[in-house]
Design a protein around this motif. Structure first.
Motif, PDB file in Angstrom:
ATOM      1  N   SER A   3       3.326  12.037  -6.698  1.00 59.98           N
ATOM      2  CA  SER A   3       2.631  12.031  -5.419  1.00 59.98           C
ATOM      3  C   SER A   3       1.135  11.775  -5.576  1.00 59.98           C
ATOM      4  O   SER A   3       0.505  11.156  -4.708  1.00 59.98           O
ATOM      5  N   ILE A   4       0.563  12.246  -6.665  1.00 56.70           N
ATOM      6  CA  ILE A   4      -0.874  12.072  -6.861  1.00 56.70           C
ATOM      7  C   ILE A   4      -1.234  10.596  -7.000  1.00 56.70           C
ATOM      8  O   ILE A   4      -2.282  10.148  -6.544  1.00 56.70           O
ATOM      9  N   TYR A   8      -0.713   4.600  -1.200  1.00 55.65           N
ATOM     10  CA  TYR A   8      -0.742   4.281   0.226  1.00 55.65           C
ATOM     11  C   TYR A   8      -1.571   5.304   0.995  1.00 55.65           C
ATOM     12  O   TYR A   8      -1.603   6.491   0.634  1.00 55.65           O
ATOM     13  N   THR A   9      -2.252   4.825   2.044  1.00 50.28           N
ATOM     14  CA  THR A   9      -3.225   5.662   2.754  1.00 50.28           C
ATOM     15  C   THR A   9      -2.977   5.656   4.260  1.00 50.28           C
ATOM     16  O   THR A   9      -3.730   5.042   5.014  1.00 50.28           O
ATOM     17  N   GLU A 252      -0.135   0.330  -9.538  1.00 46.19           N
ATOM     18  CA  GLU A 252       0.403   1.489 -10.252  1.00 46.19           C
ATOM     19  C   GLU A 252       1.606   1.126 -11.115  1.00 46.19           C
ATOM     20  O   GLU A 252       2.304   2.016 -11.625  1.00 46.19           O
ATOM     21  N   GLY A 253       1.866  -0.158 -11.278  1.00 49.62           N
ATOM     22  CA  GLY A 253       2.967  -0.601 -12.137  1.00 49.62           C
ATOM     23  C   GLY A 253       4.340  -0.507 -11.498  1.00 49.62           C
ATOM     24  O   GLY A 253       5.352  -0.485 -12.214  1.00 49.62           O
ATOM     25  N   VAL A 254       4.399  -0.450 -10.170  1.00 56.71           N
ATOM     26  CA  VAL A 254       5.670  -0.311  -9.453  1.00 56.71           C
ATOM     27  C   VAL A 254       5.982  -1.627  -8.741  1.00 56.71           C
ATOM     28  O   VAL A 254       5.099  -2.237  -8.127  1.00 56.71           O
ATOM     29  N   GLN A 281       6.041   6.988   2.352  1.00 54.06           N
ATOM     30  CA  GLN A 281       7.313   7.708   2.334  1.00 54.06           C
ATOM     31  C   GLN A 281       8.267   7.141   1.279  1.00 54.06           C
ATOM     32  O   GLN A 281       9.015   7.885   0.634  1.00 54.06           O
ATOM     33  N   VAL A 282       8.239   5.828   1.085  1.00 52.47           N
ATOM     34  CA  VAL A 282       9.085   5.206   0.065  1.00 52.47           C
ATOM     35  C   VAL A 282       8.686   5.694  -1.322  1.00 52.47           C
ATOM     36  O   VAL A 282       9.543   5.927  -2.186  1.00 52.47           O
ATOM     37  N   TRP A 283       7.402   5.837  -1.532  1.00 51.00           N
ATOM     38  CA  TRP A 283       6.909   6.291  -2.838  1.00 51.00           C
ATOM     39  C   TRP A 283       7.506   7.646  -3.210  1.00 51.00           C
ATOM     40  O   TRP A 283       7.788   7.915  -4.386  1.00 51.00           O
ATOM     41  N   ALA A 284       7.705   8.500  -2.217  1.00 46.60           N
ATOM     42  CA  ALA A 284       8.247   9.839  -2.468  1.00 46.60           C
ATOM     43  C   ALA A 284       9.730   9.807  -2.809  1.00 46.60           C
ATOM     44  O   ALA A 284      10.271  10.762  -3.382  1.00 46.60           O
TER      45      ALA A 284
END
Length: 414
Positions: A3-4, A8-9, A252-254, A281-284
Motif C-alpha cells: 500500500s505504501i 495512484y492519488t 513501480e515495476g507493475v 483499488q486495483v493496486w490493493a
C-alpha cells in the motif's frame, strides 16, 4: 501489493504521478508567460470542465511552471464571499506577492507605490464598512480608494504589474472554482486584467471551474471572449487514458494486461479522477507485479463504493428533499443534458414551480446549463449514482412558500 508504494492519488487536486493529455494547454501557458515577459500581449485562459477531469491539477502544474520561470504565484480557491471578504483575500495574497517580489527594505518608488495602492484598496469603504490592514504603509490617495471594486482592483493590478516589471518578474494569479465568484468580483478581475494587457504588464490570470464560466464571464464583460481563451477539458482518450492508468504502475515495476486495461477504460470512461480511484483499488487487489482482468473485476466493487461514499455522496448530502427529487428525476431521464420542462414533467409539476430548485442546484455547483433551457450534471456518472442512492423517486408534497413581509402573494413551490 504494498500500500505504501501505491502510485495512484485519488484525492481532490492531488497531482498524479503522470500528467497526460494536457500538453497543448501546458504549452499555451508557457507561451503566455514568455510573451508577457517580452511585453507582448497574449490571451489568458479560463479552463472549464466537469468535476474530476483535472482542472485543479492543471492549475497546480501552471504554478510550477511559473515559479520555475521566476514568477510570483498567487493561488486562490474562490468561495461565495461578499465583496468585502473578496477584497480582504485579494489584499492579503497580493501583499504577500509584492513582498516576495521585493523585500520592504529594498522597495523602489514603484514598489512603495504598489504597497500604498494596496493599502488604499484594503481600507476602501463598502456598505459593510472597513477591515483592518495588517501593515503600516499609508494608503495612496486617488488610487485604489474609489470604493468601486473594479476600479480599485484595476489600480492594484497596474501598480503591482509595474513593480513586478521593474524587477524583471511577473505575477501569475491562479483562481480555482471561478464559478463561485460574485458577478462584481468576476467583473473586477476581468477589467483589471484588461488594463494590464493594455499596459503590457506581466500580470497573468488563469482561472478554472465548471462549464458555465464562459457564459458568466461574457455576461460580466462583453470583451471577455477576446481577453481569454476558454479551453474545455474532459475525459482522456485513447493512449492518453491508457497511459494515465499504466504509467504510474510502470514506475513501480507493475504491468497491466491488455484486457485489464480495456476493462478499466470501460469502467472509468477515461475520466482522470476515476482512473486514479480505480487504479488505487486495483493496486490493493493485484499481486506479483502484474494486473490481470480479474483484478480489475474484483476491485470494481470497492471502486464504486468509494465513489458513492465520498466523491458522489458529499454532493448529495447538501441537497434538500426537493433538490434530491429534482436530481433523481434528471437521472431517470438519463446522463445527457435535460430540458427543464421534461424534468418538471417527471416531477408532475410545471417548469415555473421547480425553476427555483433548478436555479439553486446550479448555484450549488451540482448542475450547469450547457444551453438555454437545459441542465446537466457537473459530475460524470452522477445519474447512475442517483439511481443507486435513491432507488425510488420520492416527490415532496406541493406547498406554498410563506408570504413575504410586504404581503407579496406570489407563492412558489418549496
Amino acid at each position: 501489493m504494498d500500500s505504501i508504494s501505491n502510485p495512484y492519488t485519488p484525492n481532490a487536486g492531488a497531482a498524479p504521478e503522470v500528467v497526460v493529455g494536457r500538453d497543448d494547454l501546458i504549452e499555451a501557458f508557457t507561451v503566455l508567460l514568455g510573451r508577457l515577459e517580452r511585453h507582448r500581449t497574449e490571451q489568458s485562459m479560463i479552463i472549464t470542465g466537469l468535476r474530476g477531469v483535472g482542472k485543479t491539477v492543471l492549475l497546480g502544474r501552471f504554478g510550477e511552471i511559473a515559479r520555475a520561470a521566476g514568477w510570483e504565484v498567487v493561488e486562490i480557491e474562490a468561495s461565495k464571499h461578499d465583496d468585502a471578504r473578496f477584497r480582504q483575500t485579494m489584499f492579503s495574497q497580493l501583499k504577500s506577492a509584492l513582498l516576495r517580489l521585493s523585500p520592504r527594505a529594498r522597495w523602489t518608488e514603484r514598489g512603495r507605490r504598489a504597497a500604498e495602492v494596496l493599502s488604499a484598496f484594503a481600507v476602501s469603504v463598502d456598505q459593510k464598512g472597513t477591515f483592518s490592514v495588517s501593515w503600516d504603509v499609508p494608503p495612496a490617495e486617488g488610487e485604489g480608494d474609489h470604493g468601486d471594486l473594479s476600479m480599485d482592483l484595476t489600480d492594484v493590478f497596474v501598480a503591482l504589474g509595474e513593480a513586478a516589471d521593474e524587477q524583471h518578474r511577473g505575477v501569475a494569479l491562479l483562481i480555482d472554482e471561478v464559478q463561485f465568484l460574485g458577478r462584481t468580483q468576476l467583473e473586477a478581475l476581468i477589467q483589471a486584467v484588461h488594463k494590464t494587457v493594455q499596459r503590457r504588464l506581466p500580470i497573468v490570470f488563469v482561472g478554472s471551474g465548471l462549464p458555465q464560466i464562459a457564459e458568466l464571464a461574457g455576461d460580466a464583460k462583453s470583451y471577455a471572449e477576446r481577453l481569454f481563451t476558454f479551453p474545455v477539458i474532459g475525459s482522456l482518450a485513447g493512449d492518453d487514458a491508457r497511459a494515465a492508468l499504466t504509467e504510474p504502475a510502470r514506475v513501480e515495476g507493475v504491468v497491466f494486461d491488455d484486457d485489464a486495461i480495456d476493462l478499466a477504460m470501460q469502467i472509468t470512461q477515461g475520466y482522470p479522477y476515476f482512473i486514479q480511484e480505480l487504479g488505487y483499488q486495483v493496486w490493493a487487489v493485484a499481486t506479483a507485479g502484474r494486473v490481470h482482468r480479474s483484478d480489475v473485476e474484483i476491485a470494481r466493487e470497492a471502486y464504486e463504493a468509494k465513489l458513492d461514499g465520498s466523491f458522489f455522496r458529499v454532493r448529495l448530502d447538501r441537497a434538500t428533499p426537493l433538490q434530491t427529487a429534482y436530481l433523481r428525476a434528471m437521472a431517470e431521464l438519463g446522463p445527457e443534458p435535460q430540458k427543464a420542462a421534461d424534468v418538471a414533467r417527471v416531477l408532475g409539476r410545471e417548469s415555473t414551480q421547480v425553476g427555483p430548485t433548478r436555479a439553486e442546484l446550479i448555484d450549488m455547483g451540482l448542475l450547469y446549463t450547457p444551453e438555454h433551457g437545459y441542465a446537466a450534471f457537473t459530475v460524470p456518472d452522477f445519474d447512475e449514482f442517483m439511481k443507486r442512492a435513491v432507488p425510488e423517486l420520492t416527490i415532496p408534497e406541493l406547498r406554498k412558500r410563506e408570504r413575504h413581509a410586504d404581503g407579496d402573494p406570489h407563492g412558489r413551490d418549496a
